[in-house]
Design an enzyme around this catalytic site. Structure first.
Site, PDB file in Angstrom:
ATOM      1  N   GLU A 152       0.858  -1.202   0.000  1.00 22.90           N
ATOM      2  CA  GLU A 152       0.000   0.000   0.000  1.00 22.90           C
ATOM      3  C   GLU A 152       0.888   1.244   0.000  1.00 22.90           C
ATOM      4  OE1 GLU A 152      -3.709  -2.036   2.444  1.00 22.90           O
ATOM      5  OE2 GLU A 152      -2.671  -0.334   3.346  1.00 22.90           O
ATOM      6  N   PRO A 153       0.269   2.409  -0.293  1.00 22.58           N
ATOM      7  CA  PRO A 153       1.099   3.626  -0.287  1.00 22.58           C
ATOM      8  C   PRO A 153       1.852   3.830   1.030  1.00 22.58           C
ATOM      9  CG  PRO A 153      -1.040   4.073  -1.265  1.00 22.58           C
ATOM     10  CD  PRO A 153      -1.100   2.661  -0.758  1.00 22.58           C
ATOM     11  N   GLU A 383       9.379  -7.922  -3.541  1.00 23.18           N
ATOM     12  CA  GLU A 383       9.414  -9.253  -2.915  1.00 23.18           C
ATOM     13  C   GLU A 383      10.269  -9.237  -1.652  1.00 23.18           C
ATOM     14  OE1 GLU A 383       7.727 -11.814  -3.818  1.00 23.18           O
ATOM     15  OE2 GLU A 383       7.265 -11.628  -5.915  1.00 23.18           O
TER      16      GLU A 383
HETATM   17  P1  TGC Z   1       5.761 -11.506  11.602  1.00 27.77           P
HETATM   18  O1  TGC Z   1       5.170 -11.233  12.943  1.00 27.77           O
HETATM   19  O2  TGC Z   1       7.226 -11.812  11.502  1.00 27.77           O
HETATM   20  O3  TGC Z   1       4.966 -12.702  10.899  1.00 27.77           O
HETATM   21  C1  TGC Z   1       3.557 -12.658  10.863  1.00 27.77           C
HETATM   22  C2  TGC Z   1       3.133 -14.083  10.566  1.00 27.77           C
HETATM   23  O4  TGC Z   1       3.622 -14.447   9.266  1.00 27.77           O
HETATM   24  C3  TGC Z   1       4.477 -15.567   9.392  1.00 27.77           C
HETATM   25  N1  TGC Z   1       5.541 -15.380   8.407  1.00 27.77           N
HETATM   26  C4  TGC Z   1       5.656 -16.163   7.316  1.00 27.77           C
HETATM   27  N2  TGC Z   1       4.933 -17.228   6.906  1.00 27.77           N
HETATM   28  C5  TGC Z   1       5.313 -17.808   5.736  1.00 27.77           C
HETATM   29  N3  TGC Z   1       6.351 -17.372   4.986  1.00 27.77           N
HETATM   30  C6  TGC Z   1       7.091 -16.312   5.378  1.00 27.77           C
HETATM   31  N4  TGC Z   1       8.080 -15.878   4.606  1.00 27.77           N
HETATM   32  C7  TGC Z   1       6.752 -15.649   6.582  1.00 27.77           C
HETATM   33  N5  TGC Z   1       7.253 -14.564   7.264  1.00 27.77           N
HETATM   34  C8  TGC Z   1       6.507 -14.422   8.379  1.00 27.77           C
HETATM   35  C9  TGC Z   1       4.980 -15.550  10.794  1.00 27.77           C
HETATM   36  O5  TGC Z   1       5.376 -16.844  11.175  1.00 27.77           O
HETATM   37  C10 TGC Z   1       3.737 -15.090  11.502  1.00 27.77           C
HETATM   38  O6  TGC Z   1       2.838 -16.189  11.567  1.00 27.77           O
HETATM   39  P2  TGC Z   1       1.831 -16.346  12.817  1.00 27.77           P
HETATM   40  O7  TGC Z   1       1.173 -17.680  12.606  1.00 27.77           O
HETATM   41  O8  TGC Z   1       2.708 -16.265  14.033  1.00 27.77           O
HETATM   42  O9  TGC Z   1       0.898 -15.171  12.719  1.00 27.77           O
HETATM   43  O10 TGC Z   1       5.367 -10.294  10.656  1.00 27.77           O
HETATM   44  P3  TGC Z   1       6.052  -8.865  10.590  1.00 27.77           P
HETATM   45  O11 TGC Z   1       4.931  -7.894  10.515  1.00 27.77           O
HETATM   46  O12 TGC Z   1       7.067  -8.735  11.677  1.00 27.77           O
HETATM   47  O13 TGC Z   1       6.820  -8.838   9.173  1.00 27.77           O
HETATM   48  C11 TGC Z   1       7.772  -9.763   8.897  1.00 27.77           C
HETATM   49  C12 TGC Z   1       8.428  -9.356   7.576  1.00 27.77           C
HETATM   50  C13 TGC Z   1       9.014  -7.967   7.681  1.00 27.77           C
HETATM   51  C14 TGC Z   1       9.481 -10.384   7.292  1.00 27.77           C
HETATM   52  C15 TGC Z   1       7.376  -9.369   6.465  1.00 27.77           C
HETATM   53  O14 TGC Z   1       6.420  -8.368   6.715  1.00 27.77           O
HETATM   54  C16 TGC Z   1       7.945  -9.146   5.095  1.00 27.77           C
HETATM   55  O15 TGC Z   1       8.370 -10.100   4.472  1.00 27.77           O
HETATM   56  N6  TGC Z   1       7.947  -7.857   4.609  1.00 27.77           N
HETATM   57  C17 TGC Z   1       8.333  -7.602   3.209  1.00 27.77           C
HETATM   58  C18 TGC Z   1       7.108  -7.347   2.368  1.00 27.77           C
HETATM   59  C19 TGC Z   1       7.266  -7.914   0.981  1.00 27.77           C
HETATM   60  O16 TGC Z   1       8.082  -8.794   0.715  1.00 27.77           O
HETATM   61  N7  TGC Z   1       6.415  -7.426   0.058  1.00 27.77           N
HETATM   62  C20 TGC Z   1       6.346  -7.953  -1.270  1.00 27.77           C
HETATM   63  C21 TGC Z   1       5.038  -7.589  -1.908  1.00 27.77           C
HETATM   64  S1  TGC Z   1       4.696  -8.518  -3.350  1.00 27.77           S
HETATM   65  C22 TGC Z   1       5.798  -8.021  -4.500  1.00 27.77           C
HETATM   66  O17 TGC Z   1       6.717  -7.244  -4.262  1.00 27.77           O
HETATM   67  C23 TGC Z   1       5.600  -8.617  -5.862  1.00 27.77           C
HETATM   68  S2  TGC Z   1       6.729  -7.975  -7.010  1.00 27.77           S
HETATM   69  C24 TGC Z   1       6.165  -8.588  -8.472  1.00 27.77           C
HETATM   70  C25 TGC Z   1       7.042  -9.727  -8.975  1.00 27.77           C
HETATM   71  O18 TGC Z   1       7.441 -10.601  -8.190  1.00 27.77           O
HETATM   72  O19 TGC Z   1       7.338  -9.703 -10.138  1.00 27.77           O
HETATM   73  P1  FAD Z   2       9.750   0.880   2.151  1.00 29.88           P
HETATM   74  O1  FAD Z   2       9.186  -0.283   2.905  1.00 29.88           O
HETATM   75  O2  FAD Z   2       9.238   2.241   2.403  1.00 29.88           O
HETATM   76  O3  FAD Z   2      11.342   0.849   2.348  1.00 29.88           O
HETATM   77  C1  FAD Z   2      12.142   2.005   2.075  1.00 29.88           C
HETATM   78  C2  FAD Z   2      13.542   1.700   2.590  1.00 29.88           C
HETATM   79  O4  FAD Z   2      13.462   1.484   4.010  1.00 29.88           O
HETATM   80  C3  FAD Z   2      14.094   0.401   1.994  1.00 29.88           C
HETATM   81  O5  FAD Z   2      15.486   0.538   1.755  1.00 29.88           O
HETATM   82  C4  FAD Z   2      13.854  -0.630   3.093  1.00 29.88           C
HETATM   83  O6  FAD Z   2      14.786  -1.694   3.060  1.00 29.88           O
HETATM   84  C5  FAD Z   2      14.035   0.229   4.344  1.00 29.88           C
HETATM   85  N1  FAD Z   2      13.343  -0.331   5.492  1.00 29.88           N
HETATM   86  C6  FAD Z   2      11.997  -0.511   5.634  1.00 29.88           C
HETATM   87  N2  FAD Z   2      11.739  -1.093   6.824  1.00 29.88           N
HETATM   88  C7  FAD Z   2      12.944  -1.294   7.435  1.00 29.88           C
HETATM   89  C8  FAD Z   2      13.352  -1.873   8.676  1.00 29.88           C
HETATM   90  N3  FAD Z   2      12.449  -2.367   9.540  1.00 29.88           N
HETATM   91  N4  FAD Z   2      14.676  -1.922   8.942  1.00 29.88           N
HETATM   92  C9  FAD Z   2      15.583  -1.424   8.079  1.00 29.88           C
HETATM   93  N5  FAD Z   2      15.265  -0.862   6.901  1.00 29.88           N
HETATM   94  C10 FAD Z   2      13.962  -0.815   6.587  1.00 29.88           C
HETATM   95  N6  FAD Z   2       3.860  -5.162  -4.265  1.00 29.88           N
HETATM   96  C11 FAD Z   2       2.740  -5.968  -4.338  1.00 29.88           C
HETATM   97  O7  FAD Z   2       2.052  -6.151  -3.342  1.00 29.88           O
HETATM   98  N7  FAD Z   2       2.391  -6.572  -5.515  1.00 29.88           N
HETATM   99  C12 FAD Z   2       3.111  -6.416  -6.658  1.00 29.88           C
HETATM  100  O8  FAD Z   2       2.783  -6.981  -7.695  1.00 29.88           O
HETATM  101  C13 FAD Z   2       4.257  -5.560  -6.620  1.00 29.88           C
HETATM  102  N8  FAD Z   2       4.957  -5.320  -7.756  1.00 29.88           N
HETATM  103  C14 FAD Z   2       5.965  -4.379  -7.732  1.00 29.88           C
HETATM  104  C15 FAD Z   2       6.582  -4.008  -8.925  1.00 29.88           C
HETATM  105  C16 FAD Z   2       7.577  -3.036  -8.927  1.00 29.88           C
HETATM  106  C17 FAD Z   2       8.212  -2.621 -10.222  1.00 29.88           C
HETATM  107  C18 FAD Z   2       7.991  -2.447  -7.706  1.00 29.88           C
HETATM  108  C19 FAD Z   2       9.086  -1.414  -7.680  1.00 29.88           C
HETATM  109  C20 FAD Z   2       7.375  -2.814  -6.513  1.00 29.88           C
HETATM  110  C21 FAD Z   2       6.345  -3.761  -6.514  1.00 29.88           C
HETATM  111  N9  FAD Z   2       5.678  -4.100  -5.339  1.00 29.88           N
HETATM  112  C22 FAD Z   2       4.591  -4.949  -5.386  1.00 29.88           C
HETATM  113  C23 FAD Z   2       5.978  -3.376  -4.101  1.00 29.88           C
HETATM  114  C24 FAD Z   2       7.226  -3.889  -3.388  1.00 29.88           C
HETATM  115  O9  FAD Z   2       6.951  -5.102  -2.781  1.00 29.88           O
HETATM  116  C25 FAD Z   2       7.636  -2.814  -2.373  1.00 29.88           C
HETATM  117  O10 FAD Z   2       8.179  -1.743  -3.100  1.00 29.88           O
HETATM  118  C26 FAD Z   2       8.662  -3.351  -1.382  1.00 29.88           C
HETATM  119  O11 FAD Z   2       8.046  -4.295  -0.532  1.00 29.88           O
HETATM  120  C27 FAD Z   2       9.260  -2.236  -0.528  1.00 29.88           C
HETATM  121  O12 FAD Z   2       8.257  -1.420   0.029  1.00 29.88           O
HETATM  122  P2  FAD Z   2       8.341   0.161  -0.211  1.00 29.88           P
HETATM  123  O13 FAD Z   2       8.612   0.393  -1.639  1.00 29.88           O
HETATM  124  O14 FAD Z   2       7.156   0.777   0.434  1.00 29.88           O
HETATM  125  O15 FAD Z   2       9.665   0.598   0.559  1.00 29.88           O
END
Ligand code: TGC
Ligand code: FAD
Length: 404
Positions: A152-153, A383
């Site tokens: 989200e934003p 990711e």
């Molecule tokens: P936290 O309290 O650590 O965990 C909450 C619950 O989630 C479980 N969990 C997982 N389960 C499965 N796989 C994983 N990798 C998991 N990581 C955590 C955890 O066990 C817990 O479960 P429960 O049963 O206890 O409730 O949650 P947190 O709020 O502290 O956050 C943890 C953190 C920072 C690692 C997580 O929020 C995170 O991975 N943040 C990054 C967000 C992210 O990766 N966004 C990607 C969006 S999608 C995207 O970018 C698509 S790009 C398009 C393309 O791929 O081409």
């Molecule tokens: P922020 O979370 O605001 O992070 C900004 C900086 O702060 C980063 O350097 C980060 O590492 C740092 N930071 C944040 N938290 C911490 C911490 N706790 N400790 C230390 N450093 C920290 N998302 C979807 O859901 N679906 C999609 O299909 C998807 N596609 C995407 C495609 C593109 C081309 C791009 C660029 C993004 C896409 N995303 C998607 C979003 C993507 O997953 C997010 O951009 C990513 O998770 C990072 O979030 P943010 O951009 O808000 O950066």
């Protein structure tokens, strides 16, 4: 802007001579099926992507016509069981397919990652039988294109604090909120959206294009992943039937489980981009003459190439071993974080080093390097950012949560 893809293919049919480095003979660890997957995706990329991808990126055009083609060659959900239209293949095959797509362009691999890991995977893993039969075959074939709404934003790295939520309304729920940076969104037919229920618990909903109040504005002015369509998902009192809620998961682990599969695919995909840059740099270093000899004859350039090959080889071993763990159902989220973080970082470093070997030509769209370099800036961020994966590993090592 419309591109004439057929004339681009005709005009740019110079042979894409890519071949992969295999310094530690990883091919001997692959099955014939793995090699078949690799050859068919590689040939498709050479024929359908290489001739058009620079023009797509220069013009920021998503080549929508490739969606049914990606379905046809089995790149949408290769790991999903065949009864739902998937390929029924193993995770090594999935990784190889992502590697070959990203060797073409990260934006093309992104389209497939989202479809397979972030849309088909949650419906297969958490959906009802009715949802599986209704959506999976159409997603597998490319008749439907899906998107995944988590970011989200105001909440990217911290999706647990998401604000998108829904209220109860009889057989429906009323969804409000917005997702940002969503791949495929401007062209998606359905979106798997993660939102909080009235009790604040994260649930997955399948939102369909055409539902009142659901819009998907395009995000413009990107300098990265320009051949991938990115946009928003906006929900303004959208009435979603309760039967569209994924019944078998609640909580943040839902979307994060999906990310494990996509992150795994990226650990292979990034190697594809790295190999394309390396292959280009080796060829150029042998042909470019300065001071009377090939620049590849100078020690400094040999250092760059040797280090690139070393890092590619290490990344290949990491990805292959992770794939075997995925196929055994033993891969952990932190193991996946290690591979995604390492392999994307080395790919980005290799892209930057290769760009320097090509000198001024490295800036030109006649070579793929600058495009890969710009793309990988998205891949290292999405990711889970580079930092977040480090912290996931840090928590695994120390038991301490350093996110907050
Ligand atoms: P936290 O309290 O650590 O965990 C909450 C619950 O989630 C479980 N969990 C997982 N389960 C499965 N796989 C994983 N990798 C998991 N990581 C955590 C955890 O066990 C817990 O479960 P429960 O049963 O206890 O409730 O949650 P947190 O709020 O502290 O956050 C943890 C953190 C920072 C690692 C997580 O929020 C995170 O991975 N943040 C990054 C967000 C992210 O990766 N966004 C990607 C969006 S999608 C995207 O970018 C698509 S790009 C398009 C393309 O791929 O081409
Ligand atoms: P922020 O979370 O605001 O992070 C900004 C900086 O702060 C980063 O350097 C980060 O590492 C740092 N930071 C944040 N938290 C911490 C911490 N706790 N400790 C230390 N450093 C920290 N998302 C979807 O859901 N679906 C999609 O299909 C998807 N596609 C995407 C495609 C593109 C081309 C791009 C660029 C993004 C896409 N995303 C998607 C979003 C993507 O997953 C997010 O951009 C990513 O998770 C990072 O979030 P943010 O951009 O808000 O950066």
């Amino acid at each position: 802007m419309d591109l004439d893809f057929e004339s681009l293919k005709e005009h740019n049919n110079q042979s894409d001579g890519f071949n992969h480095p295999d310094f530690y003979a990883i091919d001997s660890l692959l099955s014939d099926e793995h090699k078949l997957v690799r050859d068919s995706v590689r040939n498709w990329v050479k024929k359908e992507i290489s001739p058009i991808i620079d023009a797509c990126c220069q013009a920021a055009v998503f080549p929508q016509h490739i969606v049914p083609q990606l379905g046809k060659i089995g790149c949408f959900g290769p790991q999903i069981p065949t009864q739902y239209g998937g390929g029924g293949l193993d995770y090594i095959s999935y990784g190889i397919a992502m590697q070959e797509l990203e060797r073409g362009d990260s934006g093309i691999r992104s389209t497939a990652s989202v479809q397979g890991s972030l849309v088909m995977h949650p419906i297969h893993k958490f959906g009802s039988e009715e949802q599986k039969m209704k959506y999976l075959p159409k997603l597998a074939s490319g008749e439907y294109l899906g998107s995944f709404g988590l970011t989200e934003p105001n909440h990217g790295s911290d999706p647990g604090s998401m604000e998108t939520s829904f209220k109860d309304d009889g057989d429906f729920v009323i969804l409000n909120g917005a997702k940002m940076w969503i791949s495929n969104s401007p062209f998606c037919d359905i979106a798997v959206v993660w939102a909080k229920d009235p009790d604040g618990i994260v649930k997955g909903l399948i939102v369909e294009r055409g539902m009142d109040g659901f819009t998907t504005p395009t995000t413009h002015k990107k300098w990265s992943l320009r051949a991938s369509a990115t946009g928003e998902l906006v929900f303004d009192n959208v009435r979603v039937p309760k039967k569209n809620i994924l019944p078998n998961v609640k909580g943040l682990k839902g979307p994060l489980t999906c990310l494990n599969s996509a992150r795994y695919g990226i650990s292979w995909g990034a190697i594809g981009a790295a190999m394309d840059c390396y292959h280009t740099a080796v060829k150029y270093a042998k042909e470019r003459i300065q001071f009377g000899k090939p620049i590849g004859a100078f020690q400094l350039q040999q250092k760059k190439l040797s280090e690139m090959l070393t890092e590619i080889t290490k990344a290949q071993l990491l990805a292959w071993r992770l794939g075997t763990l995925m196929d055994e159902g033993k891969a952990t989220p932190s193991q996946i974080s290690m591979a995604k973080r390492n392999n994307v970082e080395i790919a980005l470093n290799i892209a930057r080093e290769s760009r320097q070997i090509l000198g001024g030509m490295g800036i030109s769209g006649d070579y793929p390097i600058m495009r890969h370099m710009a793309n990988l800036e998205s891949v290292i961020t999405y990711e889970g950012t580079h930092d977040i994966h480090l912290l996931i590993l840090g928590m695994e090592i120390t038991g301490e949560n350093a996110f907050v």
